[in-house]
Every structure is written in structure tokens, then in C-alpha cells.
Design a protein around this motif. Sequence first.
Motif, mmCIF file in Angstrom:
data_model
loop_
_atom_site.group_PDB
_atom_site.id
_atom_site.type_symbol
_atom_site.label_atom_id
_atom_site.label_comp_id
_atom_site.label_asym_id
_atom_site.label_seq_id
_atom_site.Cartn_x
_atom_site.Cartn_y
_atom_site.Cartn_z
ATOM 1 N N PRO A 57 57.237 48.516 70.554
ATOM 2 C CA PRO A 57 56.493 48.126 71.746
ATOM 3 C C PRO A 57 55.104 47.560 71.451
ATOM 4 O O PRO A 57 54.480 46.965 72.315
ATOM 5 N N VAL A 58 54.642 47.699 70.219
ATOM 6 C CA VAL A 58 53.350 47.134 69.827
ATOM 7 C C VAL A 58 53.503 45.790 69.124
ATOM 8 O O VAL A 58 52.513 45.165 68.758
ATOM 9 N N GLY A 59 54.751 45.348 68.889
ATOM 10 C CA GLY A 59 54.974 44.002 68.400
ATOM 11 C C GLY A 59 55.494 43.837 66.997
ATOM 12 O O GLY A 59 55.900 42.750 66.637
ATOM 13 N N GLU A 60 55.520 44.875 66.198
ATOM 14 C CA GLU A 60 56.021 44.696 64.833
ATOM 15 C C GLU A 60 57.521 44.973 64.781
ATOM 16 O O GLU A 60 58.061 45.622 65.682
ATOM 17 N N PRO A 61 58.208 44.505 63.733
ATOM 18 C CA PRO A 61 59.628 44.807 63.614
ATOM 19 C C PRO A 61 59.845 46.322 63.565
ATOM 20 O O PRO A 61 59.139 47.040 62.857
ATOM 21 N N LEU A 62 60.815 46.796 64.334
ATOM 22 C CA LEU A 62 61.052 48.229 64.435
ATOM 23 C C LEU A 62 62.068 48.750 63.431
ATOM 24 O O LEU A 62 61.899 49.832 62.872
ATOM 25 N N LYS A 63 63.088 47.980 63.177
ATOM 26 C CA LYS A 63 64.180 48.479 62.327
ATOM 27 C C LYS A 63 63.718 48.913 60.930
ATOM 28 O O LYS A 63 64.174 49.941 60.441
ATOM 29 N N PRO A 64 62.789 48.203 60.270
ATOM 30 C CA PRO A 64 62.347 48.700 58.958
ATOM 31 C C PRO A 64 61.673 50.075 59.029
ATOM 32 O O PRO A 64 61.758 50.860 58.097
ATOM 33 N N LEU A 65 61.018 50.358 60.149
ATOM 34 C CA LEU A 65 60.367 51.655 60.329
ATOM 35 C C LEU A 65 61.364 52.737 60.713
ATOM 36 O O LEU A 65 61.128 53.922 60.465
ATOM 37 N N TRP A 66 62.456 52.319 61.340
ATOM 38 C CA TRP A 66 63.419 53.284 61.837
ATOM 39 C C TRP A 66 64.690 53.327 61.011
ATOM 40 O O TRP A 66 65.758 53.627 61.514
ATOM 41 N N GLU A 67 64.569 53.054 59.751
ATOM 42 C CA GLU A 67 65.666 53.360 58.859
ATOM 43 C C GLU A 67 65.625 54.871 58.656
ATOM 44 O O GLU A 67 64.548 55.425 58.420
ATOM 45 N N PRO A 68 66.766 55.575 58.765
ATOM 46 C CA PRO A 68 66.728 57.031 58.649
ATOM 47 C C PRO A 68 66.041 57.534 57.392
ATOM 48 O O PRO A 68 65.469 58.615 57.387
ATOM 49 N N SER A 69 66.019 56.752 56.329
ATOM 50 C CA SER A 69 65.390 57.211 55.088
ATOM 51 C C SER A 69 63.957 56.704 54.949
ATOM 52 O O SER A 69 63.340 56.897 53.911
ATOM 53 N N ALA A 70 63.412 56.042 55.987
ATOM 54 C CA ALA A 70 62.055 55.473 55.908
ATOM 55 C C ALA A 70 61.014 56.523 55.662
ATOM 56 O O ALA A 70 61.144 57.665 55.949
#
Length: 172
Positions: free
Chosen positions: A159-172
Motif C-alpha cells: 500500500p506504500v508503493g513498493e513491490p510486495l511479493k519480495p517482502l512476502w516470500e515466506p522465507s523473507a
Amino acid sequence: MSIPQPELLHLDSDETSGYPNSPLPVLIYREVLDLSSAEERADAFENMFKQHGWPPAWRYYLYDFDHFHSTAHEALGIFQGQARARLGGPNGREVMLYTGDVLVLPAGVGHASLEADDDFCMVGAYPPGQDPEIERGDPAEFAKAQARVASVNVPDTAPVGEPLKPLWEPSA
């Protein structure tokens, strides 16, 4: 506007209390906005969230009881006051939330206000097509809630504009 890197908070599921939480981390963005008035911050959060595909849904405070949403991810933009919150359900972890912060909760993550300023208020938003149900943790329904959480789609953008999927990888 430069968005700060988020704090990542990993929370384990809590079958005993019925809180599925998520293998995805909670994202806490600190001091995203520094505008002079609460109304300006609220409007700015709503515009930011909408621009990045998280339509704003309400302006309100954080409930003072542990609850979660197994059918939706949630963004919270704190536009006024501060609060001591618990994330992860009754046995979760305490965090402080301050004016200008953004909290991104993966589906299933328990949250509650433990103590808040009288004027504490937030903008809440959800990705399109995700409708939150308020659930309060039922150990007998844990497996069903966990399955619903696992089926919630991850949006492309935070919601702040950056790509979310790299942050929400289960192993992140």
C-alpha cells in the motif's frame, strides 16, 4: 517521497488460542508521512493506498480485543496519536504504533490495541476483492481459518508503493 524499509515481524501460528497468523511477515513502515495535520495525513494515506491498489475502507481506531481477518490482508495508516498494540493474538508480541506509521498485516494475523491515546485513529484498507471478516480465535476452527489464510492472494504492490511479493516470500 522515499519510503523507508519496513521492519519485518514474523509471528508463529497459535493453535491453542486459535490464531493462525501467517508465514508472511507483518510489515511496519515507520514515519511514512510527516504532514502537519491529522486530516492531511488521513487524506494522504487514503490517496497513497488507493494509488497502489489498496482502496481505503474506513477511518477508525484499533479494536481493544484480539481479532484477525482470515479472508483479507489489511493496511493501517496511523494518522493521529499513538498506541501500544499486540500482534499475533493473545500470546503475541507488543509493538508501538506512531503517527505516520503504516502497518501491513497479512491475512490471519491477530491484532489488538492494548493502550492508545484518546485521539488515536487510522485509515484502513484492503486489496480489491478481499472482504475482511472479524474473527476472534477459535481453536476448534483453527484448521479452517488457516486454510482460508493460505488461499488469500498476495497483491503485487504494497500500500506504500513498493513491490510486495519480495517482502512476502515466506522465507523473507
